[in-house]
Design an enzyme around this catalytic site. Structure first.
Site, PDB file in Angstrom:
ATOM      1  N   GLU A  53       0.827  -1.205   0.000  1.00 47.98           N
ATOM      2  CA  GLU A  53       0.000   0.000   0.000  1.00 47.98           C
ATOM      3  C   GLU A  53       0.864   1.258   0.000  1.00 47.98           C
ATOM      4  O   GLU A  53       0.593   2.207  -0.757  1.00 47.98           O
ATOM      5  CB  GLU A  53      -0.920  -0.009   1.231  1.00 47.98           C
ATOM      6  CG  GLU A  53      -1.673   1.288   1.482  1.00 47.98           C
ATOM      7  CD  GLU A  53      -2.686   1.627   0.406  1.00 47.98           C
ATOM      8  OE1 GLU A  53      -3.213   2.760   0.430  1.00 47.98           O
ATOM      9  OE2 GLU A  53      -2.959   0.778  -0.471  1.00 47.98           O
ATOM     10  N   HIS A  56       2.443   1.791  -3.400  1.00 46.97           N
ATOM     11  CA  HIS A  56       1.461   2.299  -4.370  1.00 46.97           C
ATOM     12  C   HIS A  56       1.231   3.790  -4.170  1.00 46.97           C
ATOM     13  O   HIS A  56       1.125   4.554  -5.140  1.00 46.97           O
ATOM     14  CB  HIS A  56       0.152   1.530  -4.225  1.00 46.97           C
ATOM     15  CG  HIS A  56      -0.935   2.018  -5.141  1.00 46.97           C
ATOM     16  ND1 HIS A  56      -0.775   2.105  -6.503  1.00 46.97           N
ATOM     17  CD2 HIS A  56      -2.207   2.461  -4.874  1.00 46.97           C
ATOM     18  CE1 HIS A  56      -1.884   2.561  -7.050  1.00 46.97           C
ATOM     19  NE2 HIS A  56      -2.751   2.793  -6.086  1.00 46.97           N
ATOM     20  N   HIS A 118     -12.506   2.848  -9.294  1.00 44.68           N
ATOM     21  CA  HIS A 118     -11.147   3.363  -9.133  1.00 44.68           C
ATOM     22  C   HIS A 118     -10.252   3.020 -10.322  1.00 44.68           C
ATOM     23  O   HIS A 118      -9.544   3.883 -10.859  1.00 44.68           O
ATOM     24  CB  HIS A 118     -10.559   2.800  -7.836  1.00 44.68           C
ATOM     25  CG  HIS A 118      -9.305   3.446  -7.397  1.00 44.68           C
ATOM     26  ND1 HIS A 118      -8.060   2.929  -7.685  1.00 44.68           N
ATOM     27  CD2 HIS A 118      -9.080   4.580  -6.694  1.00 44.68           C
ATOM     28  CE1 HIS A 118      -7.126   3.705  -7.176  1.00 44.68           C
ATOM     29  NE2 HIS A 118      -7.713   4.720  -6.561  1.00 44.68           N
ATOM     30  N   HIS A 210     -19.505 -10.402 -15.876  1.00 42.09           N
ATOM     31  CA  HIS A 210     -18.242  -9.910 -16.433  1.00 42.09           C
ATOM     32  C   HIS A 210     -17.810 -10.761 -17.625  1.00 42.09           C
ATOM     33  O   HIS A 210     -17.347 -10.222 -18.638  1.00 42.09           O
ATOM     34  CB  HIS A 210     -17.160  -9.927 -15.359  1.00 42.09           C
ATOM     35  CG  HIS A 210     -15.799  -9.575 -15.884  1.00 42.09           C
ATOM     36  ND1 HIS A 210     -15.525  -8.362 -16.467  1.00 42.09           N
ATOM     37  CD2 HIS A 210     -14.632 -10.293 -15.945  1.00 42.09           C
ATOM     38  CE1 HIS A 210     -14.258  -8.329 -16.855  1.00 42.09           C
ATOM     39  NE2 HIS A 210     -13.704  -9.486 -16.561  1.00 42.09           N
ATOM     40  N   HIS A 272      -3.381  -9.727 -16.598  1.00 47.81           N
ATOM     41  CA  HIS A 272      -4.751  -9.507 -17.065  1.00 47.81           C
ATOM     42  C   HIS A 272      -5.096  -8.018 -16.999  1.00 47.81           C
ATOM     43  O   HIS A 272      -5.688  -7.456 -17.931  1.00 47.81           O
ATOM     44  CB  HIS A 272      -5.700 -10.331 -16.194  1.00 47.81           C
ATOM     45  CG  HIS A 272      -7.118 -10.369 -16.677  1.00 47.81           C
ATOM     46  ND1 HIS A 272      -7.477 -10.789 -17.931  1.00 47.81           N
ATOM     47  CD2 HIS A 272      -8.275 -10.038 -16.050  1.00 47.81           C
ATOM     48  CE1 HIS A 272      -8.791 -10.724 -18.071  1.00 47.81           C
ATOM     49  NE2 HIS A 272      -9.294 -10.264 -16.939  1.00 47.81           N
TER      50      HIS A 272
END
Length: 300
Positions: A53, A56, A118, A210, A272
């Site tokens: 975290e 990032h 996000h 999805h 991906h």
């Protein structure tokens, strides 16, 4: 200055890729609260989640500075190009917006449906930076596609497809945030059920929704490849550009299946996310070409 802008634009594009992958890594490893309910400071015991975290946040902060510098300098030195000022604003606006949403997710509890936005917002910022890079490389005409004309029907396909891809990206992010990645442990159907079997639970509906959306994007992309090869087979930018987009979409579907087959292997899942980001960037370039074609059509 143009040489510096080219270097800065490449750095900005690469940094934005790290922001996208870093955000996906935070989500896939469940590290969103690695720094506790604190932002921008980071508190808590040293752990893998804290490191992920915090890393990032540092990368996102660096990206904010680099993209802001790119936006200001592009506006000043390349603002005569029609799309530069708009893209300069969009790149920094959506980067700040995704940072604020990330901060809100840490400070206040958010629903999975809000958190899923996000990645898509970060994707728009990345695409704007990527297009700025291409425009900067057009300045000295070493890379120039300004004379390309795309017919109206194909333009409408590109416009519709990019909106739809954002929806597909949203459903994929929702799969991750709702912990539905393994709601269906087989592929392409859910636990080898018939596609007409509708007795799914909520997580399976998210997963299969999805897959259906991604399948339609796959068919749509290949259909446009057929259209491009039929009508623009002598135009290298159209043929090679959309062939690259089609290959990326094929890889995206394959890695989506591998996510299931490998039980959400982290490297596969990150690839991906990376592939759809690059695909979105390429599609955004075709939106830019379509916008130019529409302008040229009005001027005739």
């Amino acid at each position: 200055m143009i040489k510096f802008l080219k270097i800065l634009s490449i750095i900005s594009t690469i940094t934005m890729i790290f922001v996208l992958i870093g955000g996906a890594l935070v989500t896939k490893t469940g590290s969103g609260m690695g720094c506790g309910a604190n932002w921008p400071v980071c508190e808590g015991e040293l752990s893998a989640e804290l490191i992920i975290e915090l890393s990032h946040r540092l990368v996102s902060g660096t990206a904010g500075f680099v993209v802001l510098l790119l936006s200001v300098l592009s506006w000043k030195h390349a603002g005569h190009i029609r799309e530069v000022k708009f893209l300069s604003f969009i790149s920094i606006f959506f980067l700040v917006l995704q940072g604020l949403i990330g901060a809100a997710a840490v400070l206040w509890s958010q629903s999975d449906f809000v958190l899923a936005m996000h990645f898509g917002i970060s994707l728009i910022s990345f695409a704007a930076v990527f297009l700025l890079t291409l425009l900067i490389f057009e300045i000295d005409q070493k890379f120039d596609a300004r004379s390309l004309i795309i017919d109206r029907r194909l333009r409408y396909h590109f416009y519709s497809l990019i909106v739809y891809i954002l929806f597909v990206v949203y459903t994929g992010a929702l799969v991750r945030h709702a912990n539905s990645s393994l709601a269906c442990r087989s592929w392409p159907f859910c636990d080898n059920q018939s596609p007409l079997a509708f007795d799914y639970h909520f997580s399976q509906w998210i997963q299969m929704g999805h897959r259906f959306a991604a399948g339609l994007a796959f068919i749509w992309t290949l259909y446009l490849l057929y259209r491009v090869l039929k009508s623009y087979r002598y135009n290298r930018i159209m043929v090679w550009g959309w062939a690259a987009a089609s290959m990326l979409m094929v890889l995206q579907v394959l890695f989506g299946a591998l996510v299931i087959f490998t039980m959400v292997n982290l490297a596969v899942a990150l690839l991906h996310a990376l592939i759809i980001s690059i695909y979105f960037g390429v599609l955004s370039y075709f939106i830019l070409l379509s916008s130019r074609s529409a302008k040229y059509e009005k001027e005739k």
